[in-house]
Design an enzyme around this catalytic site. Structure first.
Site, short mmCIF file in Angstrom:
data_model
loop_
_atom_site.label_atom_id
_atom_site.label_comp_id
_atom_site.label_asym_id
_atom_site.label_seq_id
_atom_site.Cartn_x
_atom_site.Cartn_y
_atom_site.Cartn_z
N ARG A 1 0.86 -1.18 0.00
CA ARG A 1 0.00 0.00 0.00
C ARG A 1 0.90 1.23 0.00
O ARG A 1 1.46 1.58 1.03
CB ARG A 1 -0.87 -0.04 1.27
N HIS B 1 -3.52 4.60 4.71
CA HIS B 1 -4.66 3.67 4.78
C HIS B 1 -5.89 4.31 4.13
O HIS B 1 -6.54 3.71 3.29
CB HIS B 1 -4.94 3.32 6.24
N TYR C 1 4.15 5.73 11.39
CA TYR C 1 4.39 4.33 11.78
C TYR C 1 5.20 3.52 10.77
O TYR C 1 5.41 2.34 10.99
CB TYR C 1 3.06 3.63 12.09
C1 TPP Z 1 -15.09 -5.71 11.52
C2 TPP Z 1 -14.22 -4.49 11.42
N1 TPP Z 1 -13.27 -4.29 12.35
C3 TPP Z 1 -12.48 -3.20 12.26
C4 TPP Z 1 -12.64 -2.29 11.26
C5 TPP Z 1 -11.75 -1.07 11.16
N2 TPP Z 1 -10.78 -1.24 10.05
C6 TPP Z 1 -10.98 -0.63 8.87
S1 TPP Z 1 -9.78 -1.00 7.76
C7 TPP Z 1 -8.97 -1.98 8.86
C8 TPP Z 1 -7.69 -2.68 8.48
C9 TPP Z 1 -7.84 -3.63 7.35
O1 TPP Z 1 -6.58 -4.08 6.89
P1 TPP Z 1 -6.47 -5.08 5.69
O2 TPP Z 1 -7.44 -6.19 5.85
O3 TPP Z 1 -5.04 -5.44 5.57
O4 TPP Z 1 -6.96 -4.24 4.42
P2 TPP Z 1 -6.31 -2.93 3.78
O5 TPP Z 1 -6.92 -1.75 4.48
O6 TPP Z 1 -4.84 -3.01 3.95
O7 TPP Z 1 -6.71 -2.94 2.36
C10 TPP Z 1 -9.65 -2.00 10.08
C11 TPP Z 1 -9.18 -2.74 11.27
C12 TPP Z 1 -13.67 -2.53 10.31
N3 TPP Z 1 -13.90 -1.71 9.29
N4 TPP Z 1 -14.44 -3.65 10.42
#
Ligand code: TPP
Ligand code: MG
Length: 379
Positions: free
Chosen positions: A266, A270, A279
């Site tokens: 990425r 985020h 970080y």
């Molecule tokens: C069930 C749930 N828990 C927490 C969140 C908050 N949250 C949003 S994005 C994220 C991280 C996701 O990381 P990843 O699966 O690696 O996907 P990326 O954002 O890197 O594409 C979190 C914890 C959420 N949206 N839904």
């Protein structure tokens, strides 16, 4: 002889031990598992993949700019992940059904989304701007991992229809730790559901590095569920296309699910609400810039004499035209009454929704009308 299975690989550092067809320098190399799936990909097809990735990057750049200018509430950048998204999505048939996450701008583009579809939801105007049944693509999921269950359920429906479609879910490295994803894999395996799990390992789950939650490459989890998996270079569009064709073929033949871990990065924050400089190291980001997915296809095409200034300019012009349409869709959006945000969430009214509507209505009423504020200030 031991019966103990021991993790041996570091998921963050083992990026050279993955399946690929294109090196970061754009050199086409052989891979015994992948080659057979991309035999038909000639220079014209490669140029199409290049064009797709440039257009997706341009939509993404425009999305960030629109958010910075206050035209969108939020934008989740996908820069760096174009090969994963385009390579896998271009392997799909129109009648397959896709369950993407918020970051899959490129997948939604490849499915046939219109310019407005990229921005109206992020502007808060619509819950989804495309009709999922028109492009066989569910609304972009924000609940981490939930879409994997939806895809497996859809795949079990496909089994009952007796067709050779596939249902595909896209999720991240962080999502792979979610219960939903693991439950989805158990069901998919148990029922041999025609589904493909595409795990985009972009090394970060917001500020959580992948190495914290995966002590072994994520692709290594799937065989434990009885699901074959492949770990591919997610910045190699050819490898992603090949792996997805392998996985879809597996599903269409009735062999059940397959799992792809696409190892990518990425490049941006985020979301536009995040500051990754807090970080992660600049050097890490720079090292991934040298593995850019678009640059390596350009290098290959140039080496083959298939990339010239005219082609580059034509693609850039197409990208600018698309970005202008995306921008126009955002700027021209009609902002609706705030309370309509609760419309169309549920098919039937219910008490919980009524409560939320009443609360939100009272909250909105709490704002002084603009005129009254002016009078107050004049005092
Ligand atoms: C069930 C749930 N828990 C927490 C969140 C908050 N949250 C949003 S994005 C994220 C991280 C996701 O990381 P990843 O699966 O690696 O996907 P990326 O954002 O890197 O594409 C979190 C914890 C959420 N949206 N839904
Ligand atoms: Mg991630």
């Amino acid at each position: 002889m031991t019966h103990t299975l021991t993790p041996t690989a570091d998921p963050a550092t083992e990026i050279d031990d993955i399946a690929r067809l294109l090196t970061p320098a754009g050199e086409r190399i052989a891979d015994p598992d992948l080659d057979r799936w991309v035999k038909d990909v000639d220079a014209a097809a490669l140029r199409d993949l290049y064009r797709d990735m440039v257009l997706v990057r341009r939509i993404d750049t425009e999305g960030v700019a629109l958010q910075r200018q206050g035209q969108l509430a939020l934008w989740p950048p996908c820069q760096g992940q174009e090969a994963t998204q385009i390579g896998t999505a271009r392997a799909l048939r129109a009648d397959d059904f896709v369950f993407p996450s918020y970051r899959e701008t490129g997948v939604v583009y490849a499915r046939g989304a219109r310019p407005a579809d990229f921005v109206l939801a992020w502007r808060g105007e619509e819950h989804s701007t495309y009709n999922p049944y028109e492009i066989n693509t569910a609304t972009q999921q924000i609940i981490i991992g939930a879409q994997t269950l939806h895809a497996v359920g859809y795949a079990m429906g496909i089994q009952r229809d007796g067709t050779d479609q596939a249902a595909v879910s896209y999720f991240g490295d962080g999502a792979s730790s979610q219960g939903d994803v693991n439950e989805a894999m158990v069901f998919a395996s148990s029922f041999r559901a025609p589904t493909v799990f595409v795990c985009t390992n972009n090394h970060w789950a917001i500020s959580e590095p992948v190495a914290v939650q995966a002590k072994f490459p994520i692709a290594g989890r799937a065989p434990g569920f009885g699901i074959p998996s492949m770990r591919v270079d997610g910045n190699d569009v050819l490898a992603c296309l090949a792996a997805m064709r392998w996985a879809l073929d597996n599903a269409r033949r009735g062999n059940g699910p397959a799992f792809i871990e696409a190892v990518t990065y990425r490049m941006g924050p985020h979301t536009t609400s995040d500051d990754p400089t807090r970080y992660r190291d600049k050097e890490e980001v720079e090292s991934w810039r040298r593995r850019d997915p678009i640059a390596r296809v350009e290098a290959l095409l140039r080496a083959e004499g298939e990339f010239d200034d005219a082609f580059e300019a034509a693609v850039a012009a197409d990208a600018d035209a698309l970005a202008a349409e995306v921008r126009a869709a955002a700027m021209g959006a009609v902002t609706r009454e705030p309370l309509t945000v609760l419309d169309n969430v549920y098919a039937e009214p219910h008490a919980g929704l009524d409560e939320q509507r009443a609360w939100f209505g009272a909250y909105l009423d709490g704002f002084a009308p603009a005129e009254a504020a002016t009078v107050g200030e004049a005092r």
